[in-house]
Design a protein around this motif. Structure first.
Motif, mmCIF file in Angstrom:
data_model
loop_
_atom_site.group_PDB
_atom_site.id
_atom_site.type_symbol
_atom_site.label_atom_id
_atom_site.label_comp_id
_atom_site.label_asym_id
_atom_site.label_seq_id
_atom_site.Cartn_x
_atom_site.Cartn_y
_atom_site.Cartn_z
ATOM 1 N N SER A 18 -8.132 32.737 24.327
ATOM 2 C CA SER A 18 -8.727 33.885 23.843
ATOM 3 C C SER A 18 -8.109 35.311 24.541
ATOM 4 C CB SER A 18 -10.018 34.209 24.446
ATOM 5 O OG SER A 18 -10.671 35.445 24.362
ATOM 6 N N ASP A 19 -7.612 36.205 23.619
ATOM 7 C CA ASP A 19 -7.059 37.580 24.012
ATOM 8 C C ASP A 19 -7.915 38.430 23.808
ATOM 9 O OD1 ASP A 19 -5.427 39.665 24.210
ATOM 10 O OD2 ASP A 19 -4.105 39.360 22.527
ATOM 11 N N GLY A 20 -8.459 39.084 24.868
ATOM 12 C CA GLY A 20 -9.384 40.211 24.905
ATOM 13 C C GLY A 20 -8.972 41.319 24.202
ATOM 14 N N ALA A 24 -3.408 38.679 19.830
ATOM 15 C CA ALA A 24 -2.783 37.251 19.829
ATOM 16 C C ALA A 24 -3.964 36.512 20.172
ATOM 17 C CB ALA A 24 -1.889 37.169 21.001
ATOM 18 N N GLY A 25 -3.751 35.136 20.009
ATOM 19 C CA GLY A 25 -4.630 34.081 20.077
ATOM 20 C C GLY A 25 -5.870 33.988 19.269
ATOM 21 N N ILE A 26 -6.966 33.640 19.758
ATOM 22 C CA ILE A 26 -8.235 33.328 18.845
ATOM 23 C C ILE A 26 -8.465 34.725 18.112
ATOM 24 C CG2 ILE A 26 -10.571 33.194 18.792
ATOM 25 C CD1 ILE A 26 -9.421 30.532 19.201
ATOM 26 N N GLN A 27 -8.317 35.666 18.566
ATOM 27 C CA GLN A 27 -8.612 36.918 17.947
ATOM 28 C C GLN A 27 -7.713 37.211 16.573
ATOM 29 O OE1 GLN A 27 -8.764 36.472 20.914
ATOM 30 N NE2 GLN A 27 -10.657 37.178 21.837
ATOM 31 N N ALA A 28 -6.443 36.964 16.931
ATOM 32 C CA ALA A 28 -5.324 37.338 15.815
ATOM 33 C C ALA A 28 -5.558 36.320 14.731
ATOM 34 C CB ALA A 28 -4.182 37.191 16.565
ATOM 35 N N ASP A 29 -5.800 35.128 14.976
ATOM 36 C CA ASP A 29 -6.114 33.899 14.106
ATOM 37 C C ASP A 29 -7.097 34.184 13.210
ATOM 38 O OD1 ASP A 29 -4.086 32.734 15.717
ATOM 39 O OD2 ASP A 29 -5.271 31.305 16.606
ATOM 40 N N LEU A 30 -8.144 34.621 13.971
ATOM 41 C CA LEU A 30 -9.494 34.846 12.957
ATOM 42 C C LEU A 30 -9.265 36.229 12.097
ATOM 43 C CD1 LEU A 30 -12.265 34.514 15.561
ATOM 44 C CD2 LEU A 30 -11.550 32.726 13.730
ATOM 45 N N LYS A 31 -8.579 37.176 12.337
ATOM 46 C CA LYS A 31 -8.221 38.009 11.858
ATOM 47 C C LYS A 31 -7.338 37.822 10.424
ATOM 48 C CE LYS A 31 -7.415 40.964 15.133
ATOM 49 N NZ LYS A 31 -7.147 42.214 15.943
ATOM 50 N N THR A 32 -6.335 37.065 10.668
ATOM 51 C CA THR A 32 -5.398 36.246 9.898
ATOM 52 C C THR A 32 -5.848 35.292 8.781
ATOM 53 O OG1 THR A 32 -3.510 36.380 11.401
ATOM 54 C CG2 THR A 32 -3.316 35.130 9.626
#
Length: 285
Positions: A18-20, A24-32
């Protein structure tokens, strides 16, 4: 009213840190995933304290809890593709691999995260070895950058030539993975060149370099975009081509914004905003 016609989501699961700050991380993945028309699911392996200036600390979740996260999702929801990012501990790498062996029909894209954008080490040496031994054989594709490719191939020198990159990709493929995408974004020059090696042979992809300080999470975004297009049925070559195009456009859109005092994020959802950027970028077909 006529009955509502229902259809299944195209789903992609991210197993990553997770990247608060959201870059990057989970957050960037979900947005992508969302930007590319997929429903994103997540399993968090590590929680980081980071912002646009760097990673200040990280805490690994237990291997057993990571396993439980995966199992409760896959017991309930059909997964079309899996993207794996940061896993800091060897025990978690092995646990994830053991869990995914029971799901052989799901394509797995492994982003071989070893360090953060600011150079902070994120993965133990034991975890690096476990990544090669346990995850490479399960991966449809691994996506190392130049430094990661050198480290994982056992070389002391980062490849800097076309032939050197091709040789490194061959070395990595021989370690058990189905395909390798060596990302050349850290090379100098006006053109970014990535090399894809599959069982069918090698293929180079080139794109103009985007001049922007806002490049935090570029690698996460590219691997996630490839996973999304794989989930939608694209073959690897097409998934890489479309993934690179999306990443380049997100980089270009993000260059027009300010977030924090360091390396800001890409603008993953540029196609969903009324005015995504002065460049007028729109989502790719």
């Amino acid at each position: 009213m006529p009955p509502i016609t229902k259809t299944n989501y195209t789903t992609v699961l991210s197993i990553a840190g997770s990247d608060g700050s959201g870059g990057a991380g989970i957050q960037a993945d979900l947005k992508t995933f969302a930007a590319l028309g997929c429903y994103g699911l997540s399993v968090i392996t590590d929680v980081t304290a980071q912002n646009t200036r760097g990673v200040f600390n990280s805490v690994a979740l237990s291997a057993s809890f990571v396993k439980e996260q995966i199992e409760v999702l896959t017991d309930d929801i059909a997964i079309n593709a899996i993207k794996i990012g940061m896993i800091s501990s060897a025990s978690t790498v092995r646990t994830v691999a053991d869990t995914l062996r029971r799901l052989p029909s799901i394509p797995v894209i492994v982003d071989t995260v070893l360090k953060s954008s600011d150079g902070t080490g994120l993965v133990s040496d034991e975890a690096k070895s476990a990544m090669i031994e346990e995850l490479f054989p399960l991966a449809k594709l691994i996506t190392p950058n130049l430094a990661e490719a050198a480290t994982l191939s056992g070389s002391e020198n980062i490849p800097s030539t076309r032939s050197g990159i091709e040789k490194t990709a061959e070395t990595l493929k021989n370690k058990g993975t189905s395909a390798v995408l060596v990302k050349g974004g850290h090379m100098t020059g006006d053109i970014c060149k990535d090399y894809l090696l599959t069982a069918k042979g090698g293929e180079w992809f080139s794109a103009p370099r985007v001049s922007s300080i806002n490049n935090h999470g570029t690698g996460c975004t590219l691997s996630s975009a490839i996973a999304a297009y794989t989930a939608k049925g694209c073959d690897l070559s097409e998934a890489v081509r479309k993934g690179k195009q999306f990443t380049q456009e997100a980089l270009q859109a993000g260059a027009s914004f300010i977030l924090g005092n360091g390396a800001g994020p890409l603008h993953h959802l540029y196609g969903c905003w009324d005015n995504p950027s002065p460049r007028g970028i729109r989502p790719i077909e």
